[in-house]
Design an enzyme around this catalytic site. Structure first.
Site, PDB file in Angstrom:
ATOM      1  N   ASN A  51     101.684  70.306 -37.565  1.00  0.00           N
ATOM      2  CA  ASN A  51     101.029  69.672 -36.427  1.00  0.00           C
ATOM      3  C   ASN A  51     100.386  70.762 -35.569  1.00  0.00           C
ATOM      4  OD1 ASN A  51     100.281  68.300 -34.131  1.00  0.00           O
ATOM      5  ND2 ASN A  51     102.165  67.105 -34.021  1.00  0.00           N
ATOM      6  N   CYS A  54      99.654  69.169 -31.057  1.00  0.00           N
ATOM      7  CA  CYS A  54     100.603  68.409 -30.246  1.00  0.00           C
ATOM      8  C   CYS A  54     100.291  68.561 -28.760  1.00  0.00           C
ATOM      9  CB  CYS A  54     102.028  68.869 -30.511  1.00  0.00           C
ATOM     10  SG  CYS A  54     103.233  67.933 -29.555  1.00  0.00           S
ATOM     11  N   LYS A  86      97.778  68.288 -39.357  1.00  0.00           N
ATOM     12  CA  LYS A  86      97.458  67.252 -38.370  1.00  0.00           C
ATOM     13  C   LYS A  86      96.556  67.835 -37.292  1.00  0.00           C
ATOM     14  CE  LYS A  86      99.422  63.314 -36.036  1.00  0.00           C
ATOM     15  NZ  LYS A  86     100.663  62.555 -35.820  1.00  0.00           N
ATOM     16  N   GLY A 126      97.132  55.067 -29.395  1.00  0.00           N
ATOM     17  CA  GLY A 126      96.943  53.629 -29.517  1.00  0.00           C
ATOM     18  C   GLY A 126      95.486  53.235 -29.633  1.00  0.00           C
ATOM     19  N   GLY A 154      95.688  56.231 -35.365  1.00  0.00           N
ATOM     20  CA  GLY A 154      95.166  55.958 -34.037  1.00  0.00           C
ATOM     21  C   GLY A 154      94.769  54.506 -33.887  1.00  0.00           C
ATOM     22  N   GLY A 155      95.562  53.731 -33.172  1.00  0.00           N
ATOM     23  CA  GLY A 155      95.207  52.348 -32.881  1.00  0.00           C
ATOM     24  C   GLY A 155      95.370  51.377 -34.027  1.00  0.00           C
ATOM     25  N   GLY A 176     101.743  55.016 -35.359  1.00  0.00           N
ATOM     26  CA  GLY A 176     102.601  55.651 -34.359  1.00  0.00           C
ATOM     27  C   GLY A 176     102.934  54.732 -33.198  1.00  0.00           C
ATOM     28  N   THR A 177     101.944  54.442 -32.360  1.00  0.00           N
ATOM     29  CA  THR A 177     102.182  53.647 -31.147  1.00  0.00           C
ATOM     30  C   THR A 177     102.741  52.266 -31.466  1.00  0.00           C
ATOM     31  OG1 THR A 177     100.415  54.829 -29.998  1.00  0.00           O
ATOM     32  CG2 THR A 177     101.112  52.733 -29.055  1.00  0.00           C
TER      33      THR A 177
END
Length: 198
Positions: A51, A54, A86, A126, A154-155, A176-177
């Protein structure tokens, strides 16, 4: 790797509990990368995600030379093609084709760094991140080697979101979100919705 640190967790236990591919995501710097990756390898992961973006750590965005130094230190011998990288929404994409020979894939993109009071206050993810991430996936696809997977993130809340990432060139997605909101049941729901679109 949980925030308690790599010396305080046995990630290999997850392989026994969850019979799925194990991808370990870590944040490393030039000084500790060899130690952290050597320790990760003892868990026998399927892949390790480096990553490099971050937003939850103070200004942890290594420059290109530092990223190459880290990759040269940890990617050798039997570790060839065992890493994902990432990137964040502010990452420069143009130089990544020079590194495709060394990585299995790229995860695009991490959360958008947010600042408050002069410091980093986490990241925005998100739905708000989705247009940026879709654009990055599409741009990376222009450079991509067929041997390097692009994982969009993402989203992603629905099967339609998954399809939109696939349409711009993603090979897979990361959630993720939505997972933070609904827990593991989100995966079956999104997969079922996506299958029904086919």
């Amino acid at each position: 790797v949980p925030n308690c640190g790599i010396d305080n967790v046995d990630i290999s236990l997850f392989k026994d509990v969850f019979p799925k591919p194990l991808i370990v995501s870590v944040i490393v710097d030039v000084d500790d990368c060899e130690y952290v990756i050597d320790k990760c390898m003892t868990f026998h992961p399927d892949l390790i995600e480096l990553n490099f973006s971050c937003p939850n750590l103070d200004a942890y965005f290594p420059d290109y030379d530092s990223m190459v130094c880290i990759m040269n230190k940890v990617m050798h011998g039997d570790r060839y093609k065992q890493f994902l990288v990432k990137l964040g929404p502010t990452s420069e994409l143009g130089y990544w084709p020079t590194l495709y020979d060394y990585i299995a894939g790229m995860v695009v993109c991490n959360t958008m760094p947010m600042t408050y009071g002069g410091g980093v206050a986490g990241g925005m993810g998100g739905r708000a991140l989705k247009p940026v991430s879709l654009g990055m996936v599409q741009r990376l696809q222009e450079f991509a080697s067929s041997e390097v997977s692009i994982i969009g993130v993402g989203g992603i809340y629905t099967g339609q979101d998954v399809q939109e990432y696939l349409d711009v060139g993603a090979d897979a997605v990361q959630i993720g979100t939505a997972h933070a909101i609904w827990g593991p049941k989100i995966f079956d729901r999104v997969l079922t919705e996506w299958i029904n679109l086919q």
